[in-house]
Write a protein that holds these residues in place. Structure first.
Motif, mmCIF file in Angstrom:
data_model
loop_
_atom_site.group_PDB
_atom_site.id
_atom_site.type_symbol
_atom_site.label_atom_id
_atom_site.label_comp_id
_atom_site.label_asym_id
_atom_site.label_seq_id
_atom_site.Cartn_x
_atom_site.Cartn_y
_atom_site.Cartn_z
ATOM 1 N N LEU A 1 60.394 22.862 35.365
ATOM 2 C CA LEU A 1 61.819 23.093 35.090
ATOM 3 C C LEU A 1 62.494 21.903 34.417
ATOM 4 O O LEU A 1 63.723 21.856 34.343
ATOM 5 C CB LEU A 1 62.563 23.421 36.400
ATOM 6 C CG LEU A 1 62.201 24.737 37.077
ATOM 7 C CD1 LEU A 1 62.931 24.860 38.412
ATOM 8 C CD2 LEU A 1 62.539 25.928 36.183
ATOM 9 N N SER A 2 61.728 20.962 33.936
ATOM 10 C CA SER A 2 62.334 19.777 33.317
ATOM 11 C C SER A 2 63.249 20.156 32.154
ATOM 12 O O SER A 2 64.329 19.576 31.977
ATOM 13 C CB SER A 2 61.244 18.814 32.826
ATOM 14 O OG SER A 2 60.527 18.292 33.920
ATOM 15 N N ASN A 3 62.851 21.160 31.383
ATOM 16 C CA ASN A 3 63.668 21.583 30.244
ATOM 17 C C ASN A 3 64.898 22.380 30.660
ATOM 18 O O ASN A 3 65.797 22.611 29.848
ATOM 19 C CB ASN A 3 62.838 22.427 29.271
ATOM 20 C CG ASN A 3 61.770 21.612 28.579
ATOM 21 O OD1 ASN A 3 61.899 20.397 28.429
ATOM 22 N ND2 ASN A 3 60.704 22.272 28.142
ATOM 23 N N ALA A 4 64.932 22.799 31.940
ATOM 24 C CA ALA A 4 66.075 23.559 32.452
ATOM 25 C C ALA A 4 66.884 22.746 33.450
ATOM 26 O O ALA A 4 67.701 23.301 34.183
ATOM 27 C CB ALA A 4 65.586 24.849 33.107
ATOM 28 N N ALA A 5 66.684 21.438 33.475
ATOM 29 C CA ALA A 5 67.343 20.589 34.473
ATOM 30 C C ALA A 5 68.854 20.666 34.401
ATOM 31 O O ALA A 5 69.546 20.576 35.422
ATOM 32 C CB ALA A 5 66.882 19.144 34.305
ATOM 33 N N THR A 6 69.410 20.843 33.211
ATOM 34 C CA THR A 6 70.874 20.875 33.055
ATOM 35 C C THR A 6 71.419 22.305 32.997
ATOM 36 O O THR A 6 72.599 22.506 32.725
ATOM 37 C CB THR A 6 71.290 20.127 31.784
ATOM 38 O OG1 THR A 6 70.648 20.717 30.647
ATOM 39 C CG2 THR A 6 70.897 18.655 31.875
ATOM 40 N N SER A 7 70.552 23.276 33.255
ATOM 41 C CA SER A 7 70.982 24.678 33.253
ATOM 42 C C SER A 7 71.514 25.083 34.621
ATOM 43 O O SER A 7 71.043 24.589 35.655
ATOM 44 C CB SER A 7 69.814 25.597 32.870
ATOM 45 O OG SER A 7 69.316 25.300 31.592
ATOM 46 N N ARG A 8 72.478 25.981 34.633
ATOM 47 C CA ARG A 8 72.997 26.508 35.894
ATOM 48 C C ARG A 8 72.168 27.718 36.320
ATOM 49 O O ARG A 8 71.610 28.426 35.465
ATOM 50 C CB ARG A 8 74.464 26.895 35.748
ATOM 51 C CG ARG A 8 75.379 25.730 35.476
ATOM 52 C CD ARG A 8 76.835 26.136 35.529
ATOM 53 N NE ARG A 8 77.109 27.366 34.792
ATOM 54 C CZ ARG A 8 78.343 27.855 34.610
ATOM 55 N NH1 ARG A 8 79.385 27.208 35.104
ATOM 56 N NH2 ARG A 8 78.523 28.969 33.935
ATOM 57 N N PRO A 9 72.096 27.965 37.620
ATOM 58 C CA PRO A 9 71.262 29.071 38.110
ATOM 59 C C PRO A 9 71.647 30.445 37.571
ATOM 60 O O PRO A 9 70.801 31.339 37.528
ATOM 61 C CB PRO A 9 71.465 29.000 39.632
ATOM 62 C CG PRO A 9 71.790 27.574 39.890
ATOM 63 C CD PRO A 9 72.606 27.133 38.715
#
Length: 303
Positions: A118-126
């Motif tokens: 999930l490193s590429n989604a670290a700044t994404s909200r659930p």
């Protein structure tokens, strides 16, 4: 670190969700937790995690209830509801909040994001996540404290084939390092591939507690499939030997309660050429359904 349940009981008014349940989950192996809907699995896991109190009995981790552990997050990690995430927090902030609560540093957050892919989604909200991404974030949360015990409720839901393979490999890796792993799943085919031991419950009571190999030996049946152009000749030889069989096709028999070498030897004695000789075992799913049929609370009807 062993999980032990002894006489575990939970009642809600006049309904008994868990009834005198006793079992143990050993370190170094993957233990599958099975039961039909309403069997008491979730209630048992919630008692283990201290979310609800038993009416009677006890369930412990390393001999102690979770409430008595000095560092719970570093002892046990759990994934019960992957969607239980604050909708306004990013994946990174979600993990960081848990890390602060457990006295862990930021480095652990980065490591878990990387582990879960999930490193590429670290700044994404659930609210931008698929169910599979929720599952990955939930597992990353469970592993933050590098716990000795891991409890996972339906961790494979929503995962694609690559995600399932990753989850399976991760559980195997953790078990090989001596971790205690208890996971539930309704995917019988995956349970058969992944689990070393099985605990099966129904109506809150223990139905089976054994190794997967012992469970399969005790509760599944096998037949020998034999295919030959001389089916009728082989059928006569089997009948003369008192063996039970069933014709499946014009060139195929299923022989019950037999060993392939015995059937092959009989064919050789009769001068019969075989095109196929295979042992077929019924799937775990069929054995599970048969074993739990009398305690299944919710059963649909075919149209």
């Amino acid at each position: 670190m062993c999980i032990r349940a002894h006489g575990l009981t939970k009642r809600y008014g006049g309904k008994t969700a868990v009834d005198g349940l006793s079992f143990s989950v050993q370190p170094g192996v993957i233990t599958g937790f099975l039961g039909p809907n309403g069997a008491g699995k979730s209630t048992t896991l919630r008692m283990l995690l201290g979310l609800i109190r038993p009416t009677q009995g006890a369930i412990t981790i390393g001999g102690r209830p979770i409430a008595e552990l000095e560092h719970p997050a570093r002892t046990i990690g759990a994934l019960l509801d992957a969607r239980a995430v604050h909708p306004q927090r990013t994946a990174y902030d979600h993990l960081l909040a848990f890390a602060h609560a457990a006295g862990l540093g930021k480095a652990r957050v980065d490591k878990m994001l990387d582990l879960a892919g999930l490193s590429n989604a670290a700044t994404s909200r659930p609210d931008q996540f698929s169910l599979g991404m929720y599952q990955r974030l939930g597992l990353a949360t469970a592993l933050l404290g590098d716990p000795d015990v891991l409890v996972l409720d339906e961790p494979l839901n929503g995962l694609d084939p690559e995600g399932i393979r990753w989850m399976r490999s991760l559980m195997r890796s953790l078990a090989s390092k001596g971790r205690t792993i208890l996971f539930s799943s309704h995917l019988m085919s995956e349970m058969e591939i992944t689990a070393d031991n099985l605990i099966v419950i129904g109506n809150g009571r223990l139905i089976a507690d054994s190794s997967l190999a012992e469970f399969i030996k005790a509760h599944t049946s096998t037949v020998v499939l034999v295919r030959t152009a001389a089916r009728e000749q082989l059928a006569r030889a089997l009948s003369d030997a008192g063996m039970r069989f069933k014709a499946i096709a014009s060139d195929t028999l299923h022989v019950a309660g037999a060993d392939p070498s015995c059937v092959g030897g009989m064919a050789a004695k009769e001068g019969i050429t075989l095109d196929e000789l295979t042992t077929i075992r019924e799937p775990l799913e069929k054995a599970f359904l048969r074993l739990t049929r009398s305690v299944t609370q919710y059963e649909g009807q075919l149209a």
